[in-house]
Design a protein around this motif. Structure first.
Motif, short mmCIF file in Angstrom:
data_model
loop_
_atom_site.label_atom_id
_atom_site.label_comp_id
_atom_site.label_asym_id
_atom_site.label_seq_id
_atom_site.Cartn_x
_atom_site.Cartn_y
_atom_site.Cartn_z
N LYS A 1 -0.65 -44.84 15.66
CA LYS A 1 -0.58 -45.76 14.52
C LYS A 1 -0.13 -47.13 15.01
N PRO A 2 -0.35 -48.16 14.21
CA PRO A 2 0.14 -49.48 14.60
C PRO A 2 1.66 -49.48 14.78
N ASP A 3 2.13 -50.22 15.75
CA ASP A 3 3.57 -50.28 16.01
C ASP A 3 4.34 -50.80 14.81
N GLU A 4 3.67 -51.63 14.00
CA GLU A 4 4.35 -52.24 12.86
C GLU A 4 4.63 -51.24 11.74
N TRP A 5 3.95 -50.10 11.75
CA TRP A 5 4.08 -49.12 10.67
C TRP A 5 5.00 -47.99 11.09
N THR A 6 5.79 -47.50 10.16
CA THR A 6 6.63 -46.33 10.40
C THR A 6 6.12 -45.16 9.57
N ILE A 7 6.52 -43.96 9.96
CA ILE A 7 6.17 -42.78 9.18
C ILE A 7 6.70 -42.91 7.76
N THR A 8 7.89 -43.46 7.63
CA THR A 8 8.49 -43.64 6.31
C THR A 8 7.65 -44.56 5.44
N ASP A 9 7.22 -45.69 6.02
CA ASP A 9 6.38 -46.62 5.26
C ASP A 9 5.08 -45.95 4.81
N LEU A 10 4.49 -45.17 5.70
CA LEU A 10 3.26 -44.46 5.36
C LEU A 10 3.51 -43.50 4.20
N ALA A 11 4.63 -42.78 4.27
CA ALA A 11 4.95 -41.81 3.23
C ALA A 11 5.05 -42.48 1.86
N VAL A 12 5.77 -43.59 1.81
CA VAL A 12 5.96 -44.29 0.55
C VAL A 12 4.63 -44.82 0.02
N ASN A 13 3.83 -45.38 0.91
CA ASN A 13 2.59 -46.02 0.48
C ASN A 13 1.52 -45.01 0.09
N LEU A 14 1.63 -43.77 0.54
CA LEU A 14 0.64 -42.75 0.17
C LEU A 14 1.13 -41.85 -0.94
N ARG A 15 2.17 -42.28 -1.64
CA ARG A 15 2.79 -41.40 -2.64
C ARG A 15 1.89 -41.11 -3.83
N ASP A 16 0.92 -41.96 -4.12
CA ASP A 16 0.08 -41.78 -5.31
C ASP A 16 -1.14 -40.91 -5.07
N ILE A 17 -1.31 -40.41 -3.85
CA ILE A 17 -2.47 -39.57 -3.56
C ILE A 17 -2.26 -38.18 -4.11
N ASP A 18 -3.24 -37.68 -4.84
CA ASP A 18 -3.20 -36.32 -5.37
C ASP A 18 -4.02 -35.43 -4.45
N PRO A 19 -3.37 -34.51 -3.73
CA PRO A 19 -4.11 -33.66 -2.79
C PRO A 19 -5.21 -32.84 -3.46
N GLU A 20 -5.02 -32.49 -4.74
CA GLU A 20 -6.03 -31.68 -5.43
C GLU A 20 -7.32 -32.47 -5.66
N SER A 21 -7.24 -33.79 -5.57
CA SER A 21 -8.43 -34.61 -5.85
C SER A 21 -9.17 -35.04 -4.59
N ILE A 22 -8.78 -34.47 -3.45
CA ILE A 22 -9.46 -34.82 -2.20
C ILE A 22 -10.94 -34.47 -2.30
N THR A 23 -11.78 -35.42 -1.95
CA THR A 23 -13.23 -35.23 -1.99
C THR A 23 -13.74 -34.94 -0.59
N SER A 24 -14.67 -34.00 -0.49
CA SER A 24 -15.25 -33.64 0.80
C SER A 24 -16.71 -34.05 0.85
N ILE A 25 -17.11 -34.66 1.95
CA ILE A 25 -18.49 -35.11 2.14
C ILE A 25 -19.06 -34.45 3.38
N GLN A 26 -20.28 -33.98 3.26
CA GLN A 26 -21.01 -33.43 4.39
C GLN A 26 -21.84 -34.53 5.04
N VAL A 27 -21.77 -34.64 6.34
CA VAL A 27 -22.62 -35.60 7.04
C VAL A 27 -24.08 -35.27 6.75
N PRO A 28 -24.86 -36.23 6.27
CA PRO A 28 -26.28 -35.95 6.00
C PRO A 28 -26.96 -35.39 7.24
N SER A 29 -27.31 -34.12 7.18
CA SER A 29 -27.89 -33.43 8.34
C SER A 29 -28.27 -32.03 7.90
#
Length: 355
Positions: A273-301
Motif C-alpha cells: 500500500k502507499p506509505d502515506e496510508w495506514t491500516i487504520t485509515d483504510l479501516a475507517v474509510n471502508l466502513r460503509d461497505i456492505d459485504p453482502e452487496s459485493i458484486t461478482s463479475i466474470q471476465v468475458p470469456s
C-alpha cells in the motif's frame, strides 16, 4: 487521520480464493487505539505491485480504488498463485466489485520460464506463476501479466495463502456453503458434498472451494459456472459466509475479538500500500461497505481448446468479437469507475450467487 471521520468500521483487508473483505465495527476511542496498533503490527508489508502501482498524490484516501489480490498456495519449498482477483471500490467507497481471473485464461505472458528461454509466450494465466519456485521471481511475472492484460493500475496489492483461510474458518468453527448440486472431491479424502446448504469445518471448506473438475454438468456450463467458474462461485460464497459468521460470533463489535481477526492471518497475509496510508485509515474509510452487496463479475470469456507442444489443452479464451469488446470495456470501466454502466450494458457477465 486521512479520509472520512465518524464512528469507524474496522476493515482488515481482503481476500482469498475468490477472495475476503473483512469489515468489523469499532468501539471506544481506547478500542480504536488498540486495534490501530494491532493492525499496523499484524500485517506484514512487501513490494507486490511494481510498475502496476497507481500513483497516490495525497495521504487522503479517496476512491475509486483498485486492489489486486493474489491467493497463493505454499507447498514444499515453492509458492504458487492460482487465484487472482481484481477488487474495485467505487469513488464513494461504498460499493465493492470482484473480478476473478480464470486460472485457464489464455493470455500473453512476458516471461514463460526456462522452458521458453524466459521469453514471452501465450499460455494459461496461471503459467505465469509457475516459472520458478522462487516467489520473488514469480510474483512480478504474475503482476506484469495481469497489468499487460488489463492495463489497470492498482492502489494496493495483497497476497493471502491457504493457511490464512484455514485459520479464519477455524476461529468460528464452521461456515455455511451451498453447492448447487452434489460434487465429489478430487482431493485427498475424496469427500462427497451433497446438494444444498450445510455447515463445513475448515478442512471441508477449503476442500470444497478448491474444486474445479466436479463442476462439469451440462447445466453448470449453461449457467456460466462450469469448471473454474464454479470454483470462483464457491469462493465468493465462502467470503460472505465467513463474514456472516464473524458477525454472529460478535467478532465485529468486540475489540478483543477483533484483535484475534487481525492476528489470525499471521504471516499468511501481506500487503502493498502507499506509505502515506495506514491500516487504520483504510479501516475507517471502508466502513460503509456492505459485504453482502459485493458484486461478482466474470471476465468475458468461454471455454475453448488449443494445442501446446502437440497436445490438446483445455483453456478459457476471450474470443474476438463480442467477448473481446466486453472485456476491453471491463478493463476501461475498472480504471474509470464506470462499472455500473458496464454491468447494465453487459449483464450476462454479472454473476449472482446460485440459489
Amino acid at each position: 487521520m486521512a479520509g472520512k471521520s465518524g464512528a469507524p468500521w474496522w476493515a482488515h483487508l481482503m481476500a482469498y480464493a475468490g477472495g475476503l473483505t473483512l469489515v468489523a465495527a469499532g468501539g471506544t476511542a481506547g478500542a480504536m487505539q488498540i486495534a490501530s496498533v494491532t493492525a499496523e503490527n499484524a500485517v506484514p508489508e512487501e513490494s507486490i505491485l511494481g510498475d502496476a502501482q497507481a500513483e497516490v498524490e495525497t495521504a487522503q484516501i479517496e476512491g475509486p480504488l483498485n486492489i489486486l489480490v493474489l491467493g497463493v498456495d505454499k507447498q514444499g519449498g515453492s509458492t504458487r498463485s492460482d487465484t487472482m482477483i481484481l477488487v474495485h471500490i467505487n469513488q464513494d467507497l461504498t460499493q465493492t466489485t470482484m473480478v476473478s481471473l480464470p486460472r485457464d485464461l489464455w493470455v500473453e505472458i512476458p516471461d514463460c520460464g526456462p522452458g521458453y528461454g524466459n521469453n514471452p509466450c501465450e499460455n494459461k494465466i496461471n503459467h505465469s506463476a509457475s516459472i520458478s519456485d522462487d516467489w520473488e521471481e514469480t510474483r512480478p511475472n504474475v503482476v506484469q501479466t495481469i497489468f499487460d492484460l488489463t492495463g489497470v493500475e492498482f492502489h494496493m496489492g495483497a497476497t493471502v495463502d491457504f493457511e490464512g483461510f484455514l485459520g479464519l474458518v477455524d476461529m468460528v468453527g464452521e461456515i455455511e456453503l451451498c453447492p448447487w448440486h452434489e460434487i465429489q472431491s478430487e482431493h485427498g479424502e475424496q469427500r462427497v458434498f451433497p446438494k444444498g446448504c450445510a455447515m463445513y469445518d475448515k478442512d471441508e471448506s477449503l476442500d470444497l472451494i478448491r474444486q474445479r473438475y466436479g463442476w462439469n454438468w451440462d447445466s453448470d456450463w449453461e449457467e456460466g459456472r462450469g469448471g473454474d467458474y464454479g470454483r470462483q462461485a464457491m469462493q465468493q460464497q465462502a467470503i460472505k459466509s465467513l463474514l456472516r459468521a464473524f458477525k454472529e460470533e460478535g467478532y465485529l463489535t468486540d475489540p478483543a475479538k477483533l484483535t484475534e481477526i487481525l492476528q489470525g492471518f499471521g504471516d499468511s497475509l501481506t500487503i502493498d500500500k502507499p506509505d502515506e496510508w495506514t491500516i487504520t485509515d483504510l479501516a475507517v474509510n471502508l466502513r460503509d461497505i456492505d459485504p453482502e452487496s459485493i458484486t461478482s463479475i466474470q471476465v468475458p470469456s468461454t471455454p475453448d481448446e488449443t494445442y501446446l507442444g502437440g497436445e490438446r489443452v483445455d483453456i478459457v479464451l476471450t474470443h474476438d468479437g463480442a467477448e473481446q469488446t466486453a472485456a476491453d470495456a471491463l478493463w476501461t470501466a475498472l480504471q474509470t469507475d464506470t462499472l455500473d454502466q458496464w454491468m447494465v450494458q453487459y449483464p450476462e457477465w454479472v454473476k449472482t450467487p446460485p440459489a
